[in-house]
Design a protein around this motif. Structure first.
Motif, PDB file in Angstrom:
ATOM      1  N   ARG A  46      14.506  87.956  -2.374  1.00 44.13           N
ATOM      2  CA  ARG A  46      13.591  87.039  -3.050  1.00 44.13           C
ATOM      3  C   ARG A  46      12.688  87.831  -3.986  1.00 44.13           C
ATOM      4  NH1 ARG A  46      11.336  88.019   1.889  1.00 44.13           N
ATOM      5  NH2 ARG A  46       9.108  88.407   1.938  1.00 44.13           N
ATOM      6  N   THR A  47      12.112  87.156  -4.961  1.00 45.59           N
ATOM      7  CA  THR A  47      11.186  87.783  -5.896  1.00 45.59           C
ATOM      8  C   THR A  47       9.820  87.127  -5.741  1.00 45.59           C
ATOM      9  OG1 THR A  47      12.978  88.208  -7.446  1.00 45.59           O
ATOM     10  CG2 THR A  47      10.752  88.308  -8.330  1.00 45.59           C
ATOM     11  N   GLU A  48       8.808  87.959  -5.598  1.00 51.71           N
ATOM     12  CA  GLU A  48       7.431  87.488  -5.499  1.00 51.71           C
ATOM     13  C   GLU A  48       6.616  88.145  -6.604  1.00 51.71           C
ATOM     14  OE1 GLU A  48       5.833  88.182  -1.610  1.00 51.71           O
ATOM     15  OE2 GLU A  48       7.438  87.070  -0.630  1.00 51.71           O
ATOM     16  N   THR A  49       5.548  87.490  -7.005  1.00 53.49           N
ATOM     17  CA  THR A  49       4.670  88.031  -8.040  1.00 53.49           C
ATOM     18  C   THR A  49       3.316  88.336  -7.424  1.00 53.49           C
ATOM     19  OG1 THR A  49       5.814  86.725  -9.708  1.00 53.49           O
ATOM     20  CG2 THR A  49       3.658  87.593 -10.309  1.00 53.49           C
ATOM     21  N   VAL A  50       2.828  89.551  -7.686  1.00 49.89           N
ATOM     22  CA  VAL A  50       1.538  89.997  -7.167  1.00 49.89           C
ATOM     23  C   VAL A  50       0.585  90.143  -8.342  1.00 49.89           C
ATOM     24  CG1 VAL A  50       0.344  91.880  -5.994  1.00 49.89           C
ATOM     25  CG2 VAL A  50       2.645  91.223  -5.278  1.00 49.89           C
ATOM     26  N   ARG A  51      -0.613  89.591  -8.221  1.00 52.96           N
ATOM     27  CA  ARG A  51      -1.628  89.726  -9.263  1.00 52.96           C
ATOM     28  C   ARG A  51      -2.357  91.055  -9.100  1.00 52.96           C
ATOM     29  NH1 ARG A  51      -1.067  86.681 -13.546  1.00 52.96           N
ATOM     30  NH2 ARG A  51      -0.533  84.591 -12.953  1.00 52.96           N
ATOM     31  N   LEU A  52      -2.490  91.788 -10.201  1.00 49.37           N
ATOM     32  CA  LEU A  52      -3.208  93.053 -10.187  1.00 49.37           C
ATOM     33  C   LEU A  52      -4.678  92.826 -10.499  1.00 49.37           C
ATOM     34  CD1 LEU A  52      -0.591  95.201 -12.141  1.00 49.37           C
ATOM     35  CD2 LEU A  52      -0.843  94.935  -9.668  1.00 49.37           C
ATOM     36  N   ALA A  53      -5.510  93.811 -10.218  1.00 44.61           N
ATOM     37  CA  ALA A  53      -6.957  93.687 -10.415  1.00 44.61           C
ATOM     38  C   ALA A  53      -7.322  93.420 -11.880  1.00 44.61           C
ATOM     39  CB  ALA A  53      -7.662  94.950  -9.924  1.00 44.61           C
ATOM     40  N   ASP A  54      -6.515  93.913 -12.819  1.00 47.86           N
ATOM     41  CA  ASP A  54      -6.817  93.717 -14.239  1.00 47.86           C
ATOM     42  C   ASP A  54      -6.267  92.403 -14.793  1.00 47.86           C
ATOM     43  OD1 ASP A  54      -4.126  94.213 -14.396  1.00 47.86           O
ATOM     44  OD2 ASP A  54      -4.302  96.013 -15.632  1.00 47.86           O
ATOM     45  N   GLY A  55      -5.719  91.546 -13.923  1.00 52.04           N
ATOM     46  CA  GLY A  55      -5.239  90.238 -14.357  1.00 52.04           C
ATOM     47  C   GLY A  55      -3.756  90.181 -14.659  1.00 52.04           C
ATOM     48  N   ARG A  56      -3.104  91.335 -14.800  1.00 52.48           N
ATOM     49  CA  ARG A  56      -1.662  91.329 -15.047  1.00 52.48           C
ATOM     50  C   ARG A  56      -0.930  90.967 -13.759  1.00 52.48           C
ATOM     51  NH1 ARG A  56      -0.157  96.987 -17.082  1.00 52.48           N
ATOM     52  NH2 ARG A  56      -1.632  97.531 -15.460  1.00 52.48           N
ATOM     53  N   SER A  57       0.349  90.666 -13.885  1.00 49.36           N
ATOM     54  CA  SER A  57       1.144  90.358 -12.701  1.00 49.36           C
ATOM     55  C   SER A  57       2.278  91.372 -12.567  1.00 49.36           C
ATOM     56  CB  SER A  57       1.703  88.944 -12.780  1.00 49.36           C
ATOM     57  OG  SER A  57       2.541  88.821 -13.899  1.00 49.36           O
ATOM     58  N   LEU A  58       2.676  91.602 -11.316  1.00 48.07           N
ATOM     59  CA  LEU A  58       3.714  92.565 -11.010  1.00 48.07           C
ATOM     60  C   LEU A  58       4.788  91.866 -10.195  1.00 48.07           C
ATOM     61  CD1 LEU A  58       4.657  95.567 -10.882  1.00 48.07           C
ATOM     62  CD2 LEU A  58       3.384  95.704  -8.730  1.00 48.07           C
ATOM     63  N   PRO A  59       6.023  91.745 -10.750  1.00 53.21           N
ATOM     64  CA  PRO A  59       7.098  91.112  -9.985  1.00 53.21           C
ATOM     65  C   PRO A  59       7.678  92.101  -8.964  1.00 53.21           C
ATOM     66  CG  PRO A  59       7.899  91.729 -12.141  1.00 53.21           C
ATOM     67  CD  PRO A  59       6.442  92.068 -12.107  1.00 53.21           C
ATOM     68  N   LEU A  60       7.869  91.644  -7.744  1.00 50.84           N
ATOM     69  CA  LEU A  60       8.459  92.450  -6.683  1.00 50.84           C
ATOM     70  C   LEU A  60       9.735  91.774  -6.202  1.00 50.84           C
ATOM     71  CD1 LEU A  60       5.316  93.120  -4.465  1.00 50.84           C
ATOM     72  CD2 LEU A  60       6.295  94.627  -6.190  1.00 50.84           C
ATOM     73  N   THR A  61      10.802  92.523  -6.053  1.00 50.66           N
ATOM     74  CA  THR A  61      12.027  92.002  -5.462  1.00 50.66           C
ATOM     75  C   THR A  61      12.116  92.546  -4.051  1.00 50.66           C
ATOM     76  OG1 THR A  61      13.112  91.918  -7.601  1.00 50.66           O
ATOM     77  CG2 THR A  61      14.528  91.855  -5.668  1.00 50.66           C
TER      78      THR A  61
END
Length: 41
Positions: free
Chosen positions: A5-20
């Motif tokens: 599955r792929t999840e998206t994590v929000r970073l402190a600077d507002g960007r998002s990081l997709p994780l598989t």
């Protein structure tokens, strides 16, 4: 078969990081593998 599955994590600077994430069906004894990519490397 392994569930992926792929999840998206929000970073402190507002960007998002997709994780598989891939998890095996059965119980495993332990382990962690992290594969990363840095700006197209």
């Amino acid at each position: 078969m392994t569930e992926t599955r792929t999840e998206t994590v929000r970073l402190a600077d507002g960007r998002s990081l997709p994780l598989t994430i891939a998890e095996p069906e059965r119980v495993v004894r332990g382990g962690l593998v992290v594969l990363h990519e840095a700006h197209g490397v």
